[in-house]
Design a protein around this motif. Structure first.
Motif, PDB file in Angstrom:
ATOM      1  N   LEU A   1      39.007  38.424  39.038  1.00  0.00           N
ATOM      2  CA  LEU A   1      39.237  38.252  37.602  1.00  0.00           C
ATOM      3  C   LEU A   1      38.751  36.893  37.114  1.00  0.00           C
ATOM      4  CD1 LEU A   1      40.632  39.434  35.041  1.00  0.00           C
ATOM      5  CD2 LEU A   1      42.713  38.259  35.785  1.00  0.00           C
ATOM      6  N   GLY A   2      38.052  36.906  35.971  1.00  0.00           N
ATOM      7  CA  GLY A   2      37.669  35.670  35.304  1.00  0.00           C
ATOM      8  C   GLY A   2      38.695  35.314  34.241  1.00  0.00           C
ATOM      9  N   SER A   3      38.475  34.241  33.536  1.00  0.00           N
ATOM     10  CA  SER A   3      39.416  33.834  32.482  1.00  0.00           C
ATOM     11  C   SER A   3      39.334  34.803  31.304  1.00  0.00           C
ATOM     12  CB  SER A   3      39.114  32.411  32.015  1.00  0.00           C
ATOM     13  OG  SER A   3      37.806  32.333  31.475  1.00  0.00           O
TER      14      SER A   3
ATOM     15  N   GLN B   1      42.862  43.370  36.414  1.00  0.00           N
ATOM     16  CA  GLN B   1      43.022  43.484  37.859  1.00  0.00           C
ATOM     17  C   GLN B   1      41.672  43.285  38.548  1.00  0.00           C
ATOM     18  OE1 GLN B   1      45.933  43.776  39.395  1.00  0.00           O
ATOM     19  NE2 GLN B   1      47.075  43.944  37.476  1.00  0.00           N
ATOM     20  N   ASP B   2      41.710  42.644  39.715  1.00  0.00           N
ATOM     21  CA  ASP B   2      40.490  42.466  40.509  1.00  0.00           C
ATOM     22  C   ASP B   2      39.935  43.828  40.933  1.00  0.00           C
ATOM     23  OD1 ASP B   2      41.028  39.800  40.281  1.00  0.00           O
ATOM     24  OD2 ASP B   2      41.672  39.517  42.362  1.00  0.00           O
ATOM     25  N   ASN B   3      38.607  43.904  41.004  1.00  0.00           N
ATOM     26  CA  ASN B   3      37.889  45.075  41.521  1.00  0.00           C
ATOM     27  C   ASN B   3      37.956  46.301  40.623  1.00  0.00           C
ATOM     28  OD1 ASN B   3      37.182  43.585  43.790  1.00  0.00           O
ATOM     29  ND2 ASN B   3      38.856  44.375  45.029  1.00  0.00           N
TER      30      ASN B   3
ATOM     31  N   GLU C   1      38.401  51.681  40.742  1.00  0.00           N
ATOM     32  CA  GLU C   1      38.574  50.503  41.580  1.00  0.00           C
ATOM     33  C   GLU C   1      37.554  50.524  42.706  1.00  0.00           C
ATOM     34  OE1 GLU C   1      41.977  48.232  44.328  1.00  0.00           O
ATOM     35  OE2 GLU C   1      42.351  50.233  43.483  1.00  0.00           O
ATOM     36  N   ALA C   2      36.862  49.397  42.892  1.00  0.00           N
ATOM     37  CA  ALA C   2      35.866  49.287  43.965  1.00  0.00           C
ATOM     38  C   ALA C   2      36.587  49.018  45.281  1.00  0.00           C
ATOM     39  CB  ALA C   2      34.869  48.182  43.651  1.00  0.00           C
ATOM     40  N   ILE C   3      36.616  50.024  46.171  1.00  0.00           N
ATOM     41  CA  ILE C   3      37.245  49.861  47.476  1.00  0.00           C
ATOM     42  C   ILE C   3      36.350  49.032  48.382  1.00  0.00           C
ATOM     43  CG2 ILE C   3      38.241  51.073  49.447  1.00  0.00           C
ATOM     44  CD1 ILE C   3      39.688  51.511  46.797  1.00  0.00           C
ATOM     45  N   ARG C   4      35.043  49.262  48.292  1.00  0.00           N
ATOM     46  CA  ARG C   4      34.055  48.508  49.076  1.00  0.00           C
ATOM     47  C   ARG C   4      33.058  47.857  48.107  1.00  0.00           C
ATOM     48  NH1 ARG C   4      34.821  53.023  52.702  1.00  0.00           N
ATOM     49  NH2 ARG C   4      35.266  52.307  54.823  1.00  0.00           N
TER      50      ARG C   4
ATOM     51  N   GLU D   1      45.609  48.300  33.999  1.00  0.00           N
ATOM     52  CA  GLU D   1      46.161  47.264  33.121  1.00  0.00           C
ATOM     53  C   GLU D   1      45.010  46.578  32.401  1.00  0.00           C
ATOM     54  OE1 GLU D   1      49.163  43.361  33.209  1.00  0.00           O
ATOM     55  OE2 GLU D   1      48.482  44.295  35.077  1.00  0.00           O
ATOM     56  N   VAL D   2      44.968  46.765  31.080  1.00  0.00           N
ATOM     57  CA  VAL D   2      43.913  46.151  30.272  1.00  0.00           C
ATOM     58  C   VAL D   2      44.554  45.385  29.128  1.00  0.00           C
ATOM     59  CG1 VAL D   2      42.306  48.032  30.841  1.00  0.00           C
ATOM     60  CG2 VAL D   2      43.627  48.127  28.713  1.00  0.00           C
TER      61      VAL D   2
END
Length: 275
Positions: A84-86, A100-102, A187-190, A227-228
């Motif tokens: 996540l960026g700002s 959320q990341d990814n 979501e990117a698993i890989r 979550e957005v």
């Protein structure tokens, strides 16, 4: 040419690729949703010296025949950091940031007459009018944004539109709010299996499609997992301090290899002058 010069020349060419990646990161430090990229290097082993005649090469030895000799380094892989960026407040209803990341938005891109699903972290969306009187939710490049049932299309008689925290799209008609769509978020698993396609978009690499099932790389999420934040955009996660450090280190490595070629040339000249 000696192996020293070959190794240095090959490595210099690959270091130039890393410099290009660093330059690309720096140039996109202010690009919405851009994700930092990092170059990974691996040894380039392709020369083999045959030592079958060596006495040490006895019967039943466990090591392979011959000696593998490295000849430089190569760019093994370019990793994409999906952290996540700002978050920057914009106040615009159709600006959406993933928290959320990814996590990735899914969009439909047509290239050379072929449609494919691509992914992005950039949540700058627009409503584009269609010929049948409806409006479609698209990216700033005009690519349709995908929902759970395909591209998100709405009747063009709305009074307002908003995106909820779970990715649900609420439309106001006659003063009544009603959910008429759901953003398809994955979501990117890989993440290593994704490659950049330009315009801040990602897609499954050819290698990934051949070796894995799509659901082993990208997992589809439902509203409970999403979550957005609407009215906001995610900034680039490029750290300029780290990029400048990597730039200096890469330049020094480039200079070292260039110096190796120069020194090898001088040593060869001295040897040729011996009588």
């Amino acid at each position: 040419m000696s192996r020293m010069s070959i190794q240095a020349a090959v490595t210099m060419g690959q270091l130039q690729n890393k410099l290009d990646i660093i330059g690309h990161n720096v140039a996109n430090a202010n690009t919405t949703g851009y994700k930092n990229r990092q170059a990974d290097f691996s040894s380039l082993l392709f020369q083999q010296i045959n030592n079958l005649s060596d006495p040490a090469n006895a019967e039943n030895r466990l090591t392979p025949d011959g000696i593998r000799v490295g000849s430089g380094a190569k760019l093994g892989h370019t990793n994409i950091d999906l952290s996540l960026g700002s978050i920057q407040e914009t106040g615009r209803a159709l600006d959406v940031a993933l928290l959320q990341d990814n996590h990735l938005f899914q969009i439909n891109v047509t290239e050379n007459g072929i449609e494919e699903t691509q992914y992005t972290r950039s949540g700058t969306f627009y409503l584009n009018p269609m010929d049948d009187g409806t409006v479609m939710l698209t990216t700033q490049d005009g690519h349709p944004v995908l929902g759970e049932d395909g591209p998100l299309v709405f009747a063009d008689d709305m009074e307002g539109i908003s995106i909820n925290q779970d990715g649900a799209i609420s439309v106001t008609r006659n003063g009544i709010d009603q959910v008429e769509g759901q953003l398809a978020i994955a979501e990117a698993i890989r993440p290593r299996m994704l490659e950049a396609t330009g315009n801040n978009n990602l897609r499954l690499s050819q290698t990934a499609q051949e070796e894995f099932n799509a659901n082993e790389i990208i997992q589809q999420l439902d509203g409970n997992q999403v979550e957005v934040k609407s009215g906001s955009l995610e900034s680039s996660n490029v750290n300029l301090t780290n990029q400048m450090s990597d730039l200096l280190m890469t330049q020094r490595a480039y200079q070292l290899n260039a110096r190796s070629i120069s020194m090898n040339d001088q040593m060869s000249g001295l040897i040729n002058q011996l009588r």
